[in-house]
Design an enzyme around this catalytic site. Sequence first.
Site, short mmCIF file in Angstrom:
data_model
loop_
_atom_site.label_atom_id
_atom_site.label_comp_id
_atom_site.label_asym_id
_atom_site.label_seq_id
_atom_site.Cartn_x
_atom_site.Cartn_y
_atom_site.Cartn_z
N HIS B 58 0.78 -1.13 -0.05
CA HIS B 58 -0.06 0.17 0.04
C HIS B 58 0.82 1.29 0.03
O HIS B 58 0.50 2.19 0.67
CB HIS B 58 -0.73 0.01 1.43
CG HIS B 58 -1.66 -1.22 1.48
ND1 HIS B 58 -2.86 -1.50 0.54
CD2 HIS B 58 -1.70 -2.19 2.36
CE1 HIS B 58 -3.22 -2.70 1.09
NE2 HIS B 58 -2.72 -3.03 2.08
N HIS B 217 -7.82 -3.55 0.34
CA HIS B 217 -7.24 -4.55 -0.54
C HIS B 217 -8.02 -5.08 -1.62
O HIS B 217 -7.55 -6.16 -2.18
CB HIS B 217 -7.03 -5.84 0.41
CG HIS B 217 -6.57 -5.26 1.93
ND1 HIS B 217 -7.06 -4.90 2.60
CD2 HIS B 217 -5.13 -5.28 1.88
CE1 HIS B 217 -6.64 -4.37 3.78
NE2 HIS B 217 -5.52 -4.76 3.28
#
Lengths: 330, 330, 215, 215
Positions: B58, B217
Site C-alpha cells: 500500500h 485490499h
Amino acid sequence: MRMKKFINDPKRLVPELLEGFALAFPARIRLLGTNTVVRATPKAAGKVRLVTLGGSGHEPGLSGFVGPGMLDYSVAGEIFAAPGAPRCIEALREACRDGGSALLIVLNHAGDVLAANITMEAAAREGLNVKMVLTGEDISGPVGDRRGLVGCVAVYKVAGAAAEQGASLDSCFHVAERMNRNMRTLAVAVRTATHPATGHPIFELGDDEMEIGMGQHGEAGTGRMKLKTADETAEIMLEKLLADLGVQQGDELLVLLNGAGATTLMELYLIFRRVARLLESKKIKLARSAIGEFITTQEQAGFQMTIARMDPELIRLWDEPADAPFFFQA
Amino acid sequence: MRMKKFINDPKRLVPELLEGFALAFPARIRLLGTNTVVRATPKAAGKVRLVTLGGSGHEPGLSGFVGPGMLDYSVAGEIFAAPGAPRCIEALREACRDGGSALLIVLNHAGDVLAANITMEAAAREGLNVKMVLTGEDISGPVGDRRGLVGCVAVYKVAGAAAEQGASLDSCFHVAERMNRNMRTLAVAVRTATHPATGHPIFELGDDEMEIGMGQHGEAGTGRMKLKTADETAEIMLEKLLADLGVQQGDELLVLLNGAGATTLMELYLIFRRVARLLESKKIKLARSAIGEFITTQEQAGFQMTIARMDPELIRLWDEPADAPFFFQA
Amino acid sequence: MTGCISKAELGKMFAQAAELIRDRSELLSHLDSQCGDGDHGTTMTRAMEFLENAIGPANRQTVSEMFREAGWGVMGVDGGASGALLGSFIAGMGDPPSGDEMDCKGLSACFGAGLRLVQNRTKARPGDKTMMDALVPAVEAFSASAENGKDLSEAMRGAAEAAESGAESTRNMVARYGRARYLGDKTLGCADAGATSIALLFRGFSLALVTKKES
Amino acid sequence: MTGCISKAELGKMFAQAAELIRDRSELLSHLDSQCGDGDHGTTMTRAMEFLENAIGPANRQTVSEMFREAGWGVMGVDGGASGALLGSFIAGMGDPPSGDEMDCKGLSACFGAGLRLVQNRTKARPGDKTMMDALVPAVEAFSASAENGKDLSEAMRGAAEAAESGAESTRNMVARYGRARYLGDKTLGCADAGATSIALLFRGFSLALVTKKES
Ligand SMILES: Nc1ncnc2c1ncn2[C@@H]1O[C@H](COP(=O)(O)OP(=O)(O)O)[C@@H](O)[C@H]1O
Ligand SMILES: Nc1ncnc2c1ncn2[C@@H]1O[C@H](COP(=O)(O)OP(=O)(O)O)[C@@H](O)[C@H]1O
Ligand SMILES: [Mg+2]
Ligand SMILES: [Mg+2]
Ligand SMILES: [Mg+2]
Ligand SMILES: [Mg+2]
C-alpha cells in the site's frame, strides 16, 4: 478496454482540474487568467521570476512545483499540448511587471519550443528582460536535440533557490544551464495509458514487453525488449545513464525516480534499492535523491530515472527550502 | 493480462522494498529488525510513542508516515497481510524501552486486529504501558465493525502532534479516539490491480462498471453501478458521507482524497473541485484538505474520500509540523 | 504402533499437510479472491513451510514447547488473519504438558487446547463461514474417536472427513467474520478459503498417518 | 465572381475545412498515435473551431488584421506544435496589406507570407515528414496557378491536390521534426498527421469554393 476515468466534459478538463488544484491548495497557489498557476503570495519585487510552460495531463507537474523556492508561474496547456504563445507572453509580462526579470524554463518538445520561441520574439519586441533555458536530458535522443523529461524539476529547484536568494537573471540562467548540462534521464514504459480526451490508448505494447526510451507523452521509444526484473531494469538504465554522463568514481549524484502513473512506489523502491547498491559498488556517491510521482503520463506504467552530477553549489541550492504543493522541504 | 511490475523474487518483495525505502530516506527513517520502520532520530524520552501495524503493498502508507509529528514505529507485514504478533510485541517493547508508553494504532481488518489483540495480551503480561486505538470509518460497513481505511493518516497526524507536544498516553488516546469517531470514509474502484505475489487480479469488475464501498485490499464492495462522471461520483460519495456523519451547516470539515494507485491526480482534482463546491453551497466549511496517494492498493484505479468533523483542538493538532517521508508540513 | 505418535510422526504430518496446501495454493488464493483479498494460498504456504521446518525430530524441545514456539513463530510469518489463528491453534496445542510421545487421547487434548485458544481470539463459530467451520468439527470428531478408543490413523481420517464436510458446508453460508463479512449474500456459493485450508491440513495429517501405517 | 474572394467566402472556406477536419478527427489522432502522442485530431478540431468563428463576415476588421489576430488567437487554443505552426501560417497571411476583397493573386500573396512565417519558425522542409510536406506544395501550386491566371476555384483544387499528394508522400519518409523525430525508421509506413490535416484544410477550402461556383 473502455476508458475508466473520473472526468466530466473532456473539453473542460484542464480548467476544471486547475480549479480543483487551486481549491485544494488555497494557501499556496491561485489561478491567473486562463490556466496559469501562480503563487498565492508573490515573490518579493526585484527577484528573478521563474516561468515554465507545458501541457497538462501530467499532474502534479509542472504546476505542482509553483511555490517559494521553485516556480513563480506555470502556464498550463491542454492535455499533452503546449500552451500557446498568447498566454505565455501574458505570464512573462506579469513576471516582469515591476521592471523585473524572468527566466523561462522550457522542456524540449516541438510544441513547447515553438510556443516558447514565438513568446520570446514577442518578449524581445516588448523589451521584457527574459532569458530562456531549454531542458533536454533524455539520452534516448540525439545529443543537441534531446527531449526534456523530469529533470526539469531539478532545474526548477536549483534555479528557484538561486532566484529566491536574490541571484541575478544571469546567475539564475547559468545555474539552470549547469544543472541541465549535468543531468541525464531515461524512461521505461510497460503499459500504456488512455488519452483522457480521445479515450484511446496512447501507444501499444505487447503483453510481455517493456520499452526503454519512452517519451513524456507515451511517444514510442526505441528499446523494446522482454519485460525484465526490477534489478535488471535498474541496471540496464543506470549503466546507460552513467556512460552517457561519463560519471567517474567519486562523483556525487542526484538520483530522481519519477513514476509514470500506475507504477507503484513499491516498485520504485525496488529500483532505487538496486541503483543505490550499484552506485555504492562503483564508489559513486549518492548525494541526494527524490522518489515519487513528479511528472506523470496519466495511468501509464513505467518510470523515468534521472541522474545528475552535482557540484557543491548545486547541492547547496538543492538543499534550500521549497514549499510547492508537490515539492516540500524545510 | 500478464502482470507487468518491476519486481524480483515475489517472496522477497517486502524486505527489498523496505530496503529501498530506507535507502531513499536515510535522513528520516531506518529499519529495525525485520520489516519494522522507525525514525532515524528517535523521539525524546518520556514522550508517548506511536506504533502502527499493517500489511505492505500500500506504499507509501503506513510506513511513509513515520517521522516527527507522526508515527514512531510502523510494523510492516507481508503484501496485504498483517504482520504477526511476535514482531508487533518487539516494536512495543522498543517503544516502551525506557519506561515509556505507547499508543498502538490499528486499522480494523481481521488479520490486523487478531495480531494486535495477541500483541496486547502479551504486552499486558509483560506490564508494558500501551493503549490501543482501532480505527474504522468505512461507511460501507456496519456501525461498530467498520473497516479502517485512509482515515488512519488523520489519526496518526493528530495523535502524533499531541505526543510530540508531550501529551500523556491518556490524552493521546483520547485525541485519537475523537478523530476516529468524527471521521468517515468511502472508497470507489473502477479497475482492479494485480496481486504482486500471485500475479492475479484482486477482483473483477465489468468494463463499464464502478464499485462503491471497496475495501483497502480490493475486497469487493456492495455498490456496483455504471461508471459515472467525476461530478456525479463526487456527489454520490459526499452525500453518503455527510449523511452518515450527520454534518450540519457551519461544521468544519477535513477532506482527504486518497488515490488508489492508477487514478490520476488530474481526476482527484476534478473530484475535489466538486466536493469543495458542494460544501460551499451547503454552507459547510472546508477547514483543511489533503489530496494525493497516501495508502494505495497497487495499481488499482479508484480512490477513497474521507471527511472528518474538526474541532479547534483537532485543527490545531492537524496544523502542527510533521516530517515524515510522505507527509510533510512546516 | 497404532496408538502412539512421536516427533517424527508429527514432522511427517506437517510435511504432508504443507505439501497438499502448497499444491492447492492457487485454488486457495482464488477462493480468497472471491470474498477476500486473494492471498490466502500464498499466506498458508508460507505458514506451512514454517511449520514443516519447526516441527519434527530435529527440534530438541519438549513437544509442548515445540508447539508453543512453533505457534508463536508461525504468527511471525505475517500471515494475516489465518496466520494469527493457525498460530494460535498450534501454540494452544502446546498447553497440555506432554512428553516425547503421545497417544490418541494426548493428541486429542492438544487439539482441544489449540481450539480453545483460537476460540479465545475470534468470536466466529461454526456457521459463520470461516475456518471454524472446518476446525471445530475436525477437533470434535478426533476427540470422539479418541474417547471411543479408535486408533490414530482412523481418528485422523475421521477428523479430515469432518473438516472437509465442514468446509464444503461453508458454500451455503453468509460470511460473518474476516474480510468477507461486508459482502453479505454475495458470499453465498463459494467455499471459505480458510475452512478449505483447514480441511487440507487435516487431510495432510491423515495421509501422513495412513502412509505410515501401510508401510 | 470567378476571381474574387470576400470575407464571406473566407468564412465558408474555414467552415468547410473545419467540418472536414472535425469529421476526420479520430483518424488524425490515430495517425499521431503511431509516431506522436495521439492528440492531433482533438488539437486540430479545437484550432479549426476557433478559426471558423474568427474568420468570416461577422469580423469587422480588415482582412489582414483579421488574419493576424486569428493567427495569434489560434495559438491561444493550446494546440501544441501544430497549433503554433497553423497559427503562424494564418498570422502570416495577414502580412500583405489587403482590402475587403482579394483576387487570386492577392490570396496567393497571403499564402506565401503565411508560409514564410512558418518557415521562420521551423527548420523542417519538405522531405522531413511534417506538415511542411503538404503546406509547401499547396502554396506553391496555388501561386503557380495564380501566376498563370487560373481562376480561384481551379487554383484551390490544384493546391488541395498538391497538399494531398504531399501528405501521401510522407508515408515513405523518416520523421526529422516533431515528437516523431526520435523514432527513426519506425516512422516509415504511416502518413504524417500534420501533413494529413493540411491536406484536409486545403481540400476544405477547395470544396467551399467549388460549391460556391456551382451554386
Ligand atoms: N475473525 C476470524 N475468525 C475466524 N476465521 C477468520 C477470521 N478472519 C478471517 N478468518 C479466516 O481467514 C481466512 C482468510 O485468511 P487470509 O486470506 O490468509 O487472511 P487475510 O484475510 O488477512 O488476507 C478466511 O477465509 C477465514 O476462514
Ligand atoms: N518542428 C516542426 N515543424 C513542422 N511541423 C511540425 C513540427 N513539429 C510537429 N510538426 C507537425 O505537427 C504534427 C503534430 O501535431 P500535434 O499532434 O497537434 O502536436 P504535438 O506534437 O504537440 O502533440 C506533426 O504530425 C507534424 O506534422
Ligand atoms: Mg500533443
Ligand atoms: Mg491478506
Ligand atoms: Mg486473504
Ligand atoms: Mg500530437
